[in-house]
Structure formats: structure tokens, C-alpha cells
Design a protein around this motif. Sequence first.
Motif, PDB file in Angstrom:
ATOM      1  N   GLY A   1       0.862  -1.183   0.000  1.00 24.90           N
ATOM      2  CA  GLY A   1       0.000   0.000   0.000  1.00 24.90           C
ATOM      3  C   GLY A   1       0.895   1.229   0.000  1.00 24.90           C
ATOM      4  O   GLY A   1       2.092   1.139   0.310  1.00 24.90           O
ATOM      5  N   ALA A   2       0.304   2.351  -0.341  1.00 23.77           N
ATOM      6  CA  ALA A   2       1.086   3.578  -0.473  1.00 23.77           C
ATOM      7  C   ALA A   2       1.584   4.070   0.889  1.00 23.77           C
ATOM      8  O   ALA A   2       1.100   3.633   1.937  1.00 23.77           O
ATOM      9  CB  ALA A   2       0.228   4.646  -1.133  1.00 23.77           C
ATOM     10  N   ILE A   3       2.517   5.002   0.832  1.00 23.13           N
ATOM     11  CA  ILE A   3       3.083   5.580   2.059  1.00 23.13           C
ATOM     12  C   ILE A   3       1.960   6.175   2.922  1.00 23.13           C
ATOM     13  O   ILE A   3       1.099   6.891   2.429  1.00 23.13           O
ATOM     14  CB  ILE A   3       4.160   6.636   1.702  1.00 23.13           C
ATOM     15  CG1 ILE A   3       4.840   7.176   2.950  1.00 23.13           C
ATOM     16  CG2 ILE A   3       3.632   7.767   0.840  1.00 23.13           C
ATOM     17  CD1 ILE A   3       6.132   7.955   2.637  1.00 23.13           C
ATOM     18  N   GLY A   4       1.962   5.809   4.199  1.00 25.13           N
ATOM     19  CA  GLY A   4       0.970   6.336   5.136  1.00 25.13           C
ATOM     20  C   GLY A   4      -0.395   5.664   5.070  1.00 25.13           C
ATOM     21  O   GLY A   4      -1.325   6.089   5.758  1.00 25.13           O
TER      22      GLY A   4
ATOM     23  N   GLY B   1      -1.190   2.723   6.185  1.00 28.23           N
ATOM     24  CA  GLY B   1      -1.464   1.967   7.412  1.00 28.23           C
ATOM     25  C   GLY B   1      -0.886   0.555   7.411  1.00 28.23           C
ATOM     26  O   GLY B   1      -1.276  -0.281   8.235  1.00 28.23           O
ATOM     27  N   LYS B   2       0.063   0.291   6.532  1.00 33.84           N
ATOM     28  CA  LYS B   2       0.667  -1.051   6.440  1.00 33.84           C
ATOM     29  C   LYS B   2       1.254  -1.524   7.763  1.00 33.84           C
ATOM     30  O   LYS B   2       0.995  -2.639   8.201  1.00 33.84           O
ATOM     31  CB  LYS B   2       1.810  -1.074   5.402  1.00 33.84           C
ATOM     32  CG  LYS B   2       1.414  -0.730   4.002  1.00 33.84           C
ATOM     33  CD  LYS B   2       2.605  -0.715   3.075  1.00 33.84           C
ATOM     34  CE  LYS B   2       3.623   0.358   3.376  1.00 33.84           C
ATOM     35  NZ  LYS B   2       3.151   1.748   3.224  1.00 33.84           N
ATOM     36  N   SER B   3       2.076  -0.650   8.378  1.00 35.33           N
ATOM     37  CA  SER B   3       2.752  -1.074   9.619  1.00 35.33           C
ATOM     38  C   SER B   3       1.744  -1.317  10.730  1.00 35.33           C
ATOM     39  O   SER B   3       1.921  -2.226  11.551  1.00 35.33           O
ATOM     40  CB  SER B   3       3.757  -0.018  10.077  1.00 35.33           C
ATOM     41  OG  SER B   3       4.724   0.158   9.089  1.00 35.33           O
TER      42      SER B   3
ATOM     43  N   ARG C   1      -2.385  11.916   8.015  1.00 36.44           N
ATOM     44  CA  ARG C   1      -1.774  10.991   8.986  1.00 36.44           C
ATOM     45  C   ARG C   1      -0.250  11.093   8.955  1.00 36.44           C
ATOM     46  O   ARG C   1       0.410  10.988  10.001  1.00 36.44           O
ATOM     47  CB  ARG C   1      -2.227   9.556   8.686  1.00 36.44           C
ATOM     48  CG  ARG C   1      -3.671   9.330   9.088  1.00 36.44           C
ATOM     49  CD  ARG C   1      -4.154   7.948   8.714  1.00 36.44           C
ATOM     50  NE  ARG C   1      -5.571   7.776   9.049  1.00 36.44           N
ATOM     51  CZ  ARG C   1      -6.351   6.859   8.521  1.00 36.44           C
ATOM     52  NH1 ARG C   1      -5.890   6.007   7.633  1.00 36.44           N
ATOM     53  NH2 ARG C   1      -7.613   6.772   8.888  1.00 36.44           N
ATOM     54  N   LEU C   2       0.304  11.302   7.738  1.00 43.41           N
ATOM     55  CA  LEU C   2       1.768  11.422   7.650  1.00 43.41           C
ATOM     56  C   LEU C   2       2.248  12.671   8.382  1.00 43.41           C
ATOM     57  O   LEU C   2       3.255  12.637   9.091  1.00 43.41           O
ATOM     58  CB  LEU C   2       2.208  11.488   6.178  1.00 43.41           C
ATOM     59  CG  LEU C   2       2.201  10.152   5.425  1.00 43.41           C
ATOM     60  CD1 LEU C   2       2.482  10.364   3.937  1.00 43.41           C
ATOM     61  CD2 LEU C   2       3.224   9.188   6.018  1.00 43.41           C
ATOM     62  N   LEU C   3       1.513  13.756   8.231  1.00 43.75           N
ATOM     63  CA  LEU C   3       1.924  15.012   8.887  1.00 43.75           C
ATOM     64  C   LEU C   3       1.792  14.896  10.402  1.00 43.75           C
ATOM     65  O   LEU C   3       2.569  15.492  11.151  1.00 43.75           O
ATOM     66  CB  LEU C   3       1.106  16.189   8.344  1.00 43.75           C
ATOM     67  CG  LEU C   3       1.362  16.524   6.865  1.00 43.75           C
ATOM     68  CD1 LEU C   3       0.493  17.681   6.395  1.00 43.75           C
ATOM     69  CD2 LEU C   3       2.840  16.840   6.617  1.00 43.75           C
TER      70      LEU C   3
HETATM   71  N1  LIG Z   1      -7.390   3.997  11.001  1.00 45.49           N
HETATM   72  C1  LIG Z   1      -6.520   4.875  11.491  1.00 45.49           C
HETATM   73  N2  LIG Z   1      -6.955   5.918  12.231  1.00 45.49           N
HETATM   74  C2  LIG Z   1      -6.079   6.825  12.728  1.00 45.49           C
HETATM   75  N3  LIG Z   1      -4.745   6.772  12.522  1.00 45.49           N
HETATM   76  C3  LIG Z   1      -4.264   5.763  11.797  1.00 45.49           C
HETATM   77  C4  LIG Z   1      -5.114   4.757  11.243  1.00 45.49           C
HETATM   78  N4  LIG Z   1      -4.347   3.883  10.552  1.00 45.49           N
HETATM   79  C5  LIG Z   1      -3.080   4.315  10.686  1.00 45.49           C
HETATM   80  N5  LIG Z   1      -3.017   5.430  11.420  1.00 45.49           N
HETATM   81  C6  LIG Z   1      -1.825   6.231  11.732  1.00 45.49           C
HETATM   82  O1  LIG Z   1      -1.379   6.762  10.483  1.00 45.49           O
HETATM   83  C7  LIG Z   1       0.038   6.773  10.408  1.00 45.49           C
HETATM   84  C8  LIG Z   1       0.466   5.949   9.181  1.00 45.49           C
HETATM   85  O2  LIG Z   1       0.216   4.578   9.452  1.00 45.49           O
HETATM   86  P1  LIG Z   1       1.378   3.506   9.240  1.00 45.49           P
HETATM   87  O3  LIG Z   1       2.665   3.998   9.795  1.00 45.49           O
HETATM   88  O4  LIG Z   1       0.873   2.197   9.703  1.00 45.49           O
HETATM   89  O5  LIG Z   1       1.416   3.553   7.633  1.00 45.49           O
HETATM   90  P2  LIG Z   1       2.442   2.858   6.654  1.00 45.49           P
HETATM   91  O6  LIG Z   1       1.680   2.516   5.429  1.00 45.49           O
HETATM   92  O7  LIG Z   1       3.177   1.762   7.323  1.00 45.49           O
HETATM   93  O8  LIG Z   1       3.440   4.075   6.387  1.00 45.49           O
HETATM   94  P3  LIG Z   1       4.867   4.033   5.654  1.00 45.49           P
HETATM   95  O9  LIG Z   1       4.570   3.754   4.244  1.00 45.49           O
HETATM   96  O10 LIG Z   1       5.424   5.390   5.870  1.00 45.49           O
HETATM   97  O11 LIG Z   1       5.690   2.979   6.308  1.00 45.49           O
HETATM   98  C9  LIG Z   1       0.550   6.209  11.717  1.00 45.49           C
HETATM   99  O12 LIG Z   1       0.863   7.273  12.569  1.00 45.49           O
HETATM  100  C10 LIG Z   1      -0.648   5.402  12.259  1.00 45.49           C
HETATM  101  O13 LIG Z   1      -0.654   5.335  13.657  1.00 45.49           O
END
Ligand SMILES: Nc1ncnc2c1ncn2[C@@H]1O[C@H](COP(=O)(O)OP(=O)(O)OP(=O)(O)O)[C@@H](O)[C@H]1O
Length: 207
Positions: free
Chosen positions: A14-17, A19-21, A146-148
Motif C-alpha cells: 500500500g502507499a506511504i501512510g 497503514g501497512k505497519s 496521517r503522515l503530517l
Molecule cells: N485507522 C486509522 N486511524 C487513525 N490513525 C491511523 C489509522 N491507521 C493508521 N493510522 C496512523 O497513520 C500513520 C500511518 O500509518 P502507518 O505507519 O501504519 O502507515 P504505513 O503505510 O506503514 O506508512 P509508511 O509507508 O510510511 O511505512 C501512523 O501514525 C498510524 O498510527
Amino acid sequence: MSTSARTRLVHLTGAIGSGKSTVRRLLEAYGVVTLDLDSLARSMHQDPQHPVMHHLKQAFPQLITTSGCLQRGCLRSYFSQHPDQNRELLRIMQPFIQSALQHWLAQQTSSFVVCETALSLVSDDSPIPVWRRVVVDASEALRLNRLLQRQATWTSDDATNMMAMQVGREAYLLGADQVISNDGDLSRLVSQVEELYSYLCNEGEIK
Ligand SMILES: Nc1ncnc2c1ncn2[C@@H]1O[C@H](COP(=O)(O)OP(=O)(O)OP(=O)(O)O)[C@@H](O)[C@H]1O
Ligand SMILES: CC(C)(COP(=O)(O)OP(=O)(O)OC[C@H]1O[C@@H](n2cnc3c(N)ncnc32)[C@H](O)[C@@H]1O)[C@@H](O)C(=O)NCCC(=O)NCCS
């Protein structure tokens, strides 16, 4: 490849931010074995002795710290503005990451494992069989927001530039076996991950 015949690879992407992690950590709470390829890449370019550093030093001398590692934050400060150099970075990193991934997979014994990366998991010269592709999806506006919140030092332009480095939302969704729609709150995400876990367990059962 020499993967255990019983262990199947789930590509969590999935794209950056998107929620993958967060999804990966929720799956870990069910006991699922996972690997974060960004962390794996980091463990390589933050180790001055790692063989990949020889190639990175040659390609990006200006990005090497005095202790011989790749500068942290260079995705935002450099690669997001130099797409050709980003392709070069990925070209250098890929064989090392693929080989470490294959080695890790060969040691696994569970019926499936989950590997997280926003990038492609396979390359033409080293195909790793992906059993299921799970895509975490969220609107661009929500991801930006969410990224910001997550990265206090990023400006809106930083985040937008980094989002632009990756393929678009539609391209991520192409070929997805399962889509997690992360447009709602965390409780909605938690229940989708519960369903995903059941799906993977049922589908992954070795018959
Ligand atoms: N459903 C949600 N509601 C609120 N905040 C969320 C939700 N899902 C994720 N977040 C928050 O959004 C941010 C991005 O999520 P996460 O780090 O899991 O994304 P990612 O896809 O792994 O990002 P990256 O590509 O940068 O590794 C995090 O701070 C996470 O806590
Ligand atoms: C460029 C690096 C040093 C920047 O690290 P940094 O800590 O600033 O960012 P982080 O790792 O947290 O990544 C943030 C987000 O950007 C994505 N991303 C990481 N690297 C890249 C890239 N080169 N191009 C596009 N997106 C990327 C990540 O998947 C994640 O979604 C690092 O991310 C890296 O080593 N990238 C290359 C990873 C790689 O080669 N992967 C191959 C996967 S098969």
C-alpha cells in the motif's frame, strides 16, 4: 527457490501512510510472523560493514555519513527530488534485500508469513512466489493528514513529494487478493484485520 514448502508469502503493501505497519503489528498480535522490508533495508545501510555499503558509497558519496552509513532522512531530502537516483538506489538494494528475504523465508515454519513493503517484492531475475497480495488503501487526503501527524518535521510539500514517488492508488489495488480500506477509525481497521487473519488462516491451511 529453497523456501520451506509449507510457508507461503503474503505481500502486505500500500502507499506511504496507508497503514501497512499498523496492520502488520495487529497481525503480529495474532502470532503471525512478519517482516518489515523497510527495517531490513535500514539494517543494511545503517551497518558500515554491510557489503551493500560499498555500492552505495560509490553511487551516493554525498549521502554517506562520517561513520559510513547512508544518511537518515535521505528519502525526503534527496531521493524524492531525484527519481532517477531513487531508481538507482532500488537497483542497488534489491539483490541484497531479495537474498535476505529468501534466506529468512527458508527458515520459516508457519503456514504463512507476512512481508510488508510499499515497493515491489519481486524482480525479473529473482522471482519470489507471492501467495496473497494484501493492499492497505486510504484516500490521499487522509494519508497526507496521517503522515503530517506522524512526522512532526515534515511539511505538506515533503509528504506530497514522497507520495508522488510511488505508484498511484489504482496501481496498488491492481491484482489485490484482499483490500483493507483504512478510511475509518482504528476500531474499523482492527475488525478488518481480524477478518483478514481468519481469511489467511482458512486459505493457508495445508490440506
Ligand atoms: N485507522 C486509522 N486511524 C487513525 N490513525 C491511523 C489509522 N491507521 C493508521 N493510522 C496512523 O497513520 C500513520 C500511518 O500509518 P502507518 O505507519 O501504519 O502507515 P504505513 O503505510 O506503514 O506508512 P509508511 O509507508 O510510511 O511505512 C501512523 O501514525 C498510524 O498510527
Ligand atoms: C531510502 C531510505 C534510506 C529512506 O529511509 P526513511 O527512514 O527516510 O524512510 P522509510 O524507510 O521510513 O520509508 C517511508 C515510506 O517510503 C517507502 N519507501 C522507502 N524507500 C522508498 C523508495 N526508495 N522509493 C519509494 N518509496 C520508498 C517505504 O516503503 C515507506 O512506505 C530507505 O527507506 C530505503 O532503504 N529504501 C529502499 C528500500 C528498498 O530498496 N526496498 C526494496 C524492497 S524489495
